[in-house]
Design an enzyme around this catalytic site. Structure first.
Site, PDB file in Angstrom:
ATOM      1  N   HIS A  89      35.189  42.168  59.919  1.00  0.00           N
ATOM      2  CA  HIS A  89      36.407  43.199  60.313  1.00  0.00           C
ATOM      3  C   HIS A  89      36.211  44.740  59.965  1.00  0.00           C
ATOM      4  O   HIS A  89      36.805  45.476  60.512  1.00  0.00           O
ATOM      5  CB  HIS A  89      37.521  42.829  59.447  1.00  0.00           C
ATOM      6  CG  HIS A  89      37.560  42.844  58.032  1.00  0.00           C
ATOM      7  ND1 HIS A  89      37.171  41.883  57.075  1.00  0.00           N
ATOM      8  CD2 HIS A  89      37.812  43.886  57.393  1.00  0.00           C
ATOM      9  CE1 HIS A  89      37.025  42.448  55.890  1.00  0.00           C
ATOM     10  NE2 HIS A  89      37.617  43.594  55.918  1.00  0.00           N
ATOM     11  N   ASP A 120      33.645  35.970  59.260  1.00  0.00           N
ATOM     12  CA  ASP A 120      33.775  37.475  58.940  1.00  0.00           C
ATOM     13  C   ASP A 120      32.409  38.050  58.279  1.00  0.00           C
ATOM     14  O   ASP A 120      32.478  38.809  57.374  1.00  0.00           O
ATOM     15  CB  ASP A 120      34.891  37.653  57.807  1.00  0.00           C
ATOM     16  CG  ASP A 120      35.440  38.867  57.647  1.00  0.00           C
ATOM     17  OD1 ASP A 120      34.975  39.848  58.414  1.00  0.00           O
ATOM     18  OD2 ASP A 120      36.456  39.198  56.916  1.00  0.00           O
ATOM     19  N   SER A 201      35.240  46.196  51.424  1.00  0.00           N
ATOM     20  CA  SER A 201      35.030  45.091  52.232  1.00  0.00           C
ATOM     21  C   SER A 201      33.611  45.074  52.559  1.00  0.00           C
ATOM     22  O   SER A 201      33.089  46.353  53.043  1.00  0.00           O
ATOM     23  CB  SER A 201      35.822  45.180  53.557  1.00  0.00           C
ATOM     24  OG  SER A 201      37.300  44.704  53.355  1.00  0.00           O
TER      25      SER A 201
END
Length: 263
Positions: A89, A120, A201
Site C-alpha cells: 500500500h 501487502d 508502514s
C-alpha cells in the site's frame, strides 16, 4: 487502518514505472541468494530507508479523465543486495518513487520489482550504485522467526511528525489471523502495543534488547479506534518466499508465502 503518510487507504493496482529488464533479472537473482553478512549495530539504521511515492488513482468509471497526483511516504528496509522490502500500500498506484537513506537528504529514483497486494508486501530496487555504497555500504537485515507472546520488539521507521528515524518499543500481545485492510485478505498477523503511525508502514520490527538486530515483522497497520494496537506482518512470509521460487513476471515470494499461510 493501513495508510501511507499523507494518503487515505486504497487497494488499487500499482502502475509500474519503466525498469530495465536486466536490472529486474539481477534483482530477482538476488532473491535466491542467501546473504552472508548482515547489518548490525548502528549499521541497522543505514539499511532502513524513507520512501516517497507520487501516485495517481484511477477512476474506473471515468478512466479518460486526468487525475491529480498526490504524495505519500513510508518506510522500507534492505533484505537482499539491491532489494528493499516495504508494504504494497506504500507504493500502490505509484507513478514515481524516490528513496533516501538514514541521515541523508539525497533522494534516489526507485522502481517496483514486484508487488503482492494480498499480503501487502512489495519489493523495490534502485539502479544508482552510489545509493548502495555511499557513505557506507548498505547491508541486508537478518530475518528471524515469529516472536513469542510478551516478547519485546522495536519498530523503526519514518512516521509523520519529523524527517528523522523514529524508534518505538512494545511487546507482542497476540498472534492470530487478522484482516489486512489494504486488500481485505485474512492472514496471520502479529499484534503489538508499540506505536505504528502513518509513515511507519513498511518499516522493520526487530527483536528487543539482546535480539541480535533480527527482523521479526513488517509494520503495516494500526487500529484507529483503540490505543496502542498496531500490527506487523510476520517476516517469515517474506523470508520463506525469498527461499522459494522467484517469478519476476508475477509476485516473487508473495505467492509462496501465501500458500504457506494455510494451516
Amino acid at each position: 487502518m493501513a495508510v501511507r503518510s499523507g494518503a487515505p487507504h486504497h487497494a488499487g493496482a500499482p502502475r509500474h514505472g519503466a525498469i530495465d529488464e536486466a536490472l529486474k533479472r539481477l534483482a530477482v537473482e538476488q532473491l535466491e541468494a542467501q546473504p552472508e553478512v548482515f547489518a548490525s549495530g548502528e549499521g541497522v539504521l543505514d539499511s532502513i530507508v524513507k520512501i516517497y511515492c507520487v501516485y495517481s488513482r484511477s477512476d474506473w468509471l471515468l478512466p479518460w479523465q486526468a487525475h491529480p497526483k498526490r504524495e505519500g511516504t513510508g518506510t522500507g528496509f534492505v533484505i537482499r543486495d539491491r532489494l528493499i522490502l516495504t508494504n504494497a500500500h506504500v507504493v500502490a498506484d505509484q507513478t514515481y518513487i524516490t528513496v533516501k537513506r538514514h541521515g541523508s537528504g539525497t533522494k534516489y529514483r526507485a522502481d517496483v520489482v514486484a508487488v503482492g497486494h494480498a499480503v501487502d508486501l512489495a519489493l523495490l530496487t534502485v539502479s544508482d550504485d552510489s545509493f548502495w555504497v555511499e557513505p557506507t555500504p548498505m547491508l541486508p537485515l537478518a530475518m528471524g522467526d515469529v516472536p513469542t507472546l510478551q516478547e519485546n520488539v522495536l519498530v523503526i521507521g519514518y512516521p509523520t511528525g519529523g524527517d528523522n528515524t523514529s524508534v518505538t518499543s512494545g511487546v507482542v500481545s497476540r498472534v492470530e489471523v487478522t484482516q489486512y485492510v489494504h486488500a481485505a485478505s485474512h492472514l496471520m498477523a502479529i499484534q503489538i502495543d508499540a506505536a505504528i503511525n502513518p509513515g511507519n508502514s513498511g518499516g522493520p520490527a526487530l527483536r528487543g534488547a539482546g535480539g541480535g538486530n533480527v527482523v521479526v515483522g513488517v509494520a503495516f497497520q494500526n487500529l484507529p479506534s483503540a490505543d496502542s494496537i498496531g500490527y506487523i506482518i510476520p517476516i517469515v512470509r517474506a523470508r520463506d518466499g525469498c527461499r522459494g521460487r522467484a517469478d519476476a513476471a508475477a509476485t516473487p515470494g508473495c505467492k509462496e508465502a501465501a500458500r504457506l499461510q494455510h494451516l
